[in-house]
Design a protein around this motif. Structure first.
Motif, PDB file in Angstrom:
ATOM      1  N   UNK A   3       0.857  -1.184   0.000  1.00 14.45           N
ATOM      2  CA  UNK A   3       0.000   0.000   0.000  1.00 14.45           C
ATOM      3  C   UNK A   3       0.894   1.235   0.000  1.00 14.45           C
ATOM      4  N   UNK A   4       0.717   2.082  -0.991  1.00 14.46           N
ATOM      5  CA  UNK A   4       1.533   3.286  -1.114  1.00 14.46           C
ATOM      6  C   UNK A   4       0.675   4.490  -0.743  1.00 14.46           C
ATOM      7  N   UNK A   5       1.116   5.264   0.233  1.00 17.08           N
ATOM      8  CA  UNK A   5       0.362   6.462   0.597  1.00 17.08           C
ATOM      9  C   UNK A   5       0.266   7.427  -0.583  1.00 17.08           C
ATOM     10  N   UNK A   6      -0.808   8.169  -0.665  1.00 21.79           N
ATOM     11  CA  UNK A   6      -1.005   9.079  -1.795  1.00 21.79           C
ATOM     12  C   UNK A   6       0.022  10.198  -1.832  1.00 21.79           C
ATOM     13  N   UNK A   7       0.640  10.513  -0.712  1.00 24.17           N
ATOM     14  CA  UNK A   7       1.635  11.580  -0.688  1.00 24.17           C
ATOM     15  C   UNK A   7       3.074  11.063  -0.751  1.00 24.17           C
ATOM     16  N   UNK A  56      11.804  -3.367  -4.987  1.00 26.40           N
ATOM     17  CA  UNK A  56      11.387  -2.056  -4.493  1.00 26.40           C
ATOM     18  C   UNK A  56      11.772  -1.980  -3.027  1.00 26.40           C
ATOM     19  N   UNK A  57      12.355  -0.871  -2.648  1.00 26.48           N
ATOM     20  CA  UNK A  57      12.794  -0.694  -1.279  1.00 26.48           C
ATOM     21  C   UNK A  57      12.077   0.514  -0.686  1.00 26.48           C
ATOM     22  N   UNK A  58      11.472   0.313   0.468  1.00 28.89           N
ATOM     23  CA  UNK A  58      10.816   1.429   1.152  1.00 28.89           C
ATOM     24  C   UNK A  58      11.195   1.382   2.615  1.00 28.89           C
ATOM     25  N   UNK A  59      11.621   2.519   3.102  1.00 34.95           N
ATOM     26  CA  UNK A  59      11.974   2.578   4.515  1.00 34.95           C
ATOM     27  C   UNK A  59      10.735   2.839   5.356  1.00 34.95           C
ATOM     28  N   UNK A  60      10.880   2.694   6.645  1.00 35.31           N
ATOM     29  CA  UNK A  60       9.760   2.899   7.545  1.00 35.31           C
ATOM     30  C   UNK A  60       9.379   4.361   7.709  1.00 35.31           C
TER      31      UNK A  60
END
Length: 63
Positions: A3-7, A56-60
């Motif tokens: 889930x990717x936040x809209x911002x 894909x890498x996403x930090x907290x």
């Protein structure tokens, strides 16, 4: 599914990356090339030199 936040900022690398170096090297590339914090919550997308699907890498973002 992530889930990717809209911002959320999503940055995609234009050049292929050698993934043998691992996550530490990718974080260093973000720091050097973009002068950005790899743990700021931005989603960084890299592609490999053999054109396999990108990890894909996403930090907290504050964990």
């Amino acid at each position: 599914m992530i889930a990717v936040p809209s911002n959320a900022r999503i940055l995609v690398a234009r050049h292929p990356i050698d993934f043998r170096a691992g996550h530490d090297r990718l974080a260093a590339l973000v720091t050097q090339a973009l002068a950005d914090d790899p743990f700021c919550g931005t989603i960084f997308v890299f592609r490999s030199s053999d054109c396999s699907p990108p990890p894909v890498s996403r930090s907290g973002g504050g964990r």
